[in-house]
Design an enzyme around this catalytic site. Sequence first.
Site, PDB file in Angstrom:
ATOM      1  N   HIS A   1      26.184 -53.216 -45.057  1.00  0.00           N
ATOM      2  CA  HIS A   1      27.545 -52.698 -44.926  1.00  0.00           C
ATOM      3  C   HIS A   1      28.135 -53.004 -43.553  1.00  0.00           C
ATOM      4  O   HIS A   1      27.643 -52.532 -42.533  1.00  0.00           O
ATOM      5  CB  HIS A   1      27.516 -51.182 -45.150  1.00  0.00           C
ATOM      6  CG  HIS A   1      28.851 -50.529 -45.115  1.00  0.00           C
ATOM      7  ND1 HIS A   1      29.169 -49.536 -44.219  1.00  0.00           N
ATOM      8  CD2 HIS A   1      29.966 -50.721 -45.880  1.00  0.00           C
ATOM      9  CE1 HIS A   1      30.403 -49.122 -44.428  1.00  0.00           C
ATOM     10  NE2 HIS A   1      30.918 -49.827 -45.429  1.00  0.00           N
TER      11      HIS A   1
ATOM     12  N   GLU B   1      28.526 -57.087 -46.690  1.00  0.00           N
ATOM     13  CA  GLU B   1      29.872 -56.587 -46.952  1.00  0.00           C
ATOM     14  C   GLU B   1      30.657 -56.610 -45.653  1.00  0.00           C
ATOM     15  O   GLU B   1      30.113 -56.310 -44.583  1.00  0.00           O
ATOM     16  CB  GLU B   1      29.799 -55.152 -47.503  1.00  0.00           C
ATOM     17  CG  GLU B   1      31.131 -54.568 -47.968  1.00  0.00           C
ATOM     18  CD  GLU B   1      31.888 -53.832 -46.875  1.00  0.00           C
ATOM     19  OE1 GLU B   1      33.062 -53.474 -47.107  1.00  0.00           O
ATOM     20  OE2 GLU B   1      31.322 -53.618 -45.770  1.00  0.00           O
TER      21      GLU B   1
ATOM     22  N   ASP C   1      35.043 -56.467 -43.910  1.00  0.00           N
ATOM     23  CA  ASP C   1      36.432 -56.070 -44.127  1.00  0.00           C
ATOM     24  C   ASP C   1      37.380 -57.079 -43.496  1.00  0.00           C
ATOM     25  O   ASP C   1      37.106 -57.585 -42.398  1.00  0.00           O
ATOM     26  CB  ASP C   1      36.681 -54.698 -43.506  1.00  0.00           C
ATOM     27  CG  ASP C   1      35.708 -53.658 -44.013  1.00  0.00           C
ATOM     28  OD1 ASP C   1      35.816 -53.278 -45.186  1.00  0.00           O
ATOM     29  OD2 ASP C   1      34.819 -53.237 -43.238  1.00  0.00           O
TER      30      ASP C   1
ATOM     31  N   HIS D   1      37.527 -53.454 -39.711  1.00  0.00           N
ATOM     32  CA  HIS D   1      37.722 -52.438 -40.746  1.00  0.00           C
ATOM     33  C   HIS D   1      39.078 -51.765 -40.667  1.00  0.00           C
ATOM     34  O   HIS D   1      39.825 -51.708 -41.647  1.00  0.00           O
ATOM     35  CB  HIS D   1      36.621 -51.378 -40.660  1.00  0.00           C
ATOM     36  CG  HIS D   1      36.770 -50.289 -41.686  1.00  0.00           C
ATOM     37  ND1 HIS D   1      37.519 -49.155 -41.461  1.00  0.00           N
ATOM     38  CD2 HIS D   1      36.273 -50.178 -42.942  1.00  0.00           C
ATOM     39  CE1 HIS D   1      37.477 -48.382 -42.532  1.00  0.00           C
ATOM     40  NE2 HIS D   1      36.740 -48.975 -43.450  1.00  0.00           N
TER      41      HIS D   1
ATOM     42  N   GLU E   1      36.001 -57.175 -48.477  1.00  0.00           N
ATOM     43  CA  GLU E   1      36.998 -56.169 -48.820  1.00  0.00           C
ATOM     44  C   GLU E   1      38.329 -56.506 -48.168  1.00  0.00           C
ATOM     45  O   GLU E   1      38.424 -56.603 -46.943  1.00  0.00           O
ATOM     46  CB  GLU E   1      36.563 -54.770 -48.379  1.00  0.00           C
ATOM     47  CG  GLU E   1      37.622 -53.719 -48.716  1.00  0.00           C
ATOM     48  CD  GLU E   1      37.277 -52.307 -48.309  1.00  0.00           C
ATOM     49  OE1 GLU E   1      38.198 -51.453 -48.332  1.00  0.00           O
ATOM     50  OE2 GLU E   1      36.115 -52.051 -47.973  1.00  0.00           O
TER      51      GLU E   1
END
Length: 253
Positions: free
Chosen positions: A14, A42, A44, A57, A116
């Site tokens: 993450h 993962e 952002d 993020h 994301e």
Amino acid sequence: MTTSPAELHPCVAHRGWSGGAPENTLAAFKLAMTEPAVYWIELDVHLSRDEVPVVIHDGTLNRTTNAKGRVRDLTAAELAKLDAGSWFHQVYAGEPVPTLEQVLYLTAGRCRLNIEMKEGTPDADRFAHRVASLLRAYRREHDTVITSFEPLYLKAVKRHAPEIRTGLITDKRPTSLIATLKSLEASVLSIAFGHVGPSLLKETEAARIQVMAWTPNHPRDLARLAAMPQPFQICTNYPDRWLAAVQKGSFTP
């Protein structure tokens, strides 16, 4: 052939190995790739002022850099000059805000990506086009999934690059969840780990939806998830704790 727990519950690091290095930095991604069992990272993405996909993020710089203000008010070159590491530990001082292109280059042939698309960019089509174009340029369309809380972004990705897998992120479990995923042509459900259990996994399996559980970090939560017999991904800040969970099946508190 027996499926190993690590294969049954693949680890997604993450924001990189964000428990050991500053989140969403090249340092965190490099650290994640030191663990051979981590196949996914993962991260952002926002658009900079000059419409470059950058990896951070928050929509603002305040929490994870030495600057203040909005990400979209600075160019990618300006963001690269910021310190995105000192907040975590002084050893990471000077770690920049990376571009998505840098991450694609770093991870090529080494790790799959869950990207994301963060809310805040008003033009969904432009955002989707910028991200999808980079994935195509690096030939990463088939080892990447694009996820978002924002359905408009997922629809835009499918318009620009229907071959790229998409996933809806949610911290809820409404009764219409599977129907919503189908309507978005999304094949991945990224859901808060507290909602992951036998009934959800039965529903998603029947609908051929892959599940990613985010973000369990406590050893007891990881152990509970790792003990489930159904396949799904576990997205955590601590790949080492995940590895202990899938190898041992339990933790000592």
